[in-house]
Design an enzyme around this catalytic site. Structure first.
Site, short mmCIF file in Angstrom:
data_model
loop_
_atom_site.label_atom_id
_atom_site.label_comp_id
_atom_site.label_asym_id
_atom_site.label_seq_id
_atom_site.Cartn_x
_atom_site.Cartn_y
_atom_site.Cartn_z
CE LYS A 59 -40.04 -41.89 8.95
NZ LYS A 59 -40.69 -41.05 7.91
CE1 TYR A 76 -39.91 -45.35 8.66
CE2 TYR A 76 -39.89 -45.75 11.03
CZ TYR A 76 -40.52 -45.27 9.91
OH TYR A 76 -41.77 -44.70 10.02
#
Ligand code: NAP
Length: 248
Positions: A159, A155
């Site tokens: 991001k 993640y």
């Protein structure tokens, strides 16, 4: 209404932050494609609520990680609204685990939904913006894309990748009056964070100077601003909305 006559796609707008963004853009006069992957009923409710309030909405199922599905979604928006002015790359998932336990499929799924999905949607929706000499692309990143987070290698990488993608696209598309910005939320009160164990939520809260989680509506307000004429000279930026977690 600052977005009268504009057409928007909001990926992952059946729930949470995306849902609030869809409502906020519609309230300002934009026609909105409400995209979902699995939550057909929830997406239908968002669209009905927008239409019930006098707005224009279209529901479309597409897994944004799949290029063919992303392309057909953009085509559907163009067929219904005639163009795409605003693209909000909001769809995202988490599959947390420590690196030695992280499965390849969890890495691929998170990179796919969060990062490749944005690439796919920009590629197809960007063409309409390019032709029309106008566009607003807003990528929903996260503070962990800036700080990193233990247990979130996939993640955090996705991001952070969105921030790089934002900067590259701002440079590539700027000459066509297309702005590209990222928003980095901290902890926002949605299903994604509500499902975390209570002790994890308490630890997160302890790191927030404002001593509360953010609301989806607060993120949506920033999206409306970045999509508006007033933000026409802002591009390539990542704006944190995190109650002060990251102060730079
Ligand atoms: P959420 O409540 O879990 O909602 C996620 C949304 O994304 C749902 O509408 C879901 O649709 C959609 N989605 C997931 N995978 C998709 C795919 N492959 N294709 C199309 N749609 C897909 O999450 P949220 O908290 O609102 O988060 C929204 C965005 O903000 C995400 O990018 C997230 O990473 C980011 N963010 C959230 C927080 C937070 O604290 N909540 C903080 C920082 C950043 P279905 O239900 O139909 O699958």
């Amino acid at each position: 209404m600052v977005l009268n006559g504009k057409a928007a796609i909001v990926t992952g707008s059946s729930r949470g932050i995306g849902r609030a963004i869809a409502f906020a853009l519609a309230k300002e006069g934009a026609a909105v494609l409400v995209n979902y992957n699995s939550g057909a009923d929830a997406a239908g409710e968002v669209s009905e609520a927008i239409q019930g309030a006098g707005g224009r909405a279209l529901v479309y199922k597409a897994n944004v990680a799949d290029p063919a599905e992303a392309e057909s979604m953009v085509k559907a928006a163009q067929a219904e609204f005639g163009k795409v002015d605003i693209l909000v790359n909001n769809a995202g998932i988490t599959r947390d685990n420590l690196i030695f336990r992280m499965k390849d499929e969890d890495w691929d799924a998170v990179i796919g939904a969060n990062l490749k999905g944005a690439f796919n949607c920009i590629k197809f929706a960007g063409r309409s913006m390019f032709r029309n000499h106008f566009g607003r692309i807003i990528n929903i990143s996260s503070v962990v894309g800036i700080t990193g987070n233990s247990g979130q290698a996939n993640y955090s990488a996705a991001k952070a990748g969105l921030i790089g993608l934002t900067r590259a696209m701002a440079k590539e598309l700027g000459s066509r009056n297309i702005t590209v910005n990222a928003i980095a939320p901290g902890v926002i009160d949605t299903d994604m964070t509500r499902l975390l164990p209570e002790n994890v939520r308490e630890n997160m809260l302890a790191q927030v100077p404002l001593k509360r989680f953010g609301s989806p509506e607060e993120v949506a307000g920033l999206v409306v601003y970045l999509a508006s004429e007033a933000a026409g000279y802002i591009t390539g930026q990542t704006i944190n909305i995190d109650g002060g977690i990251v102060c730079m």
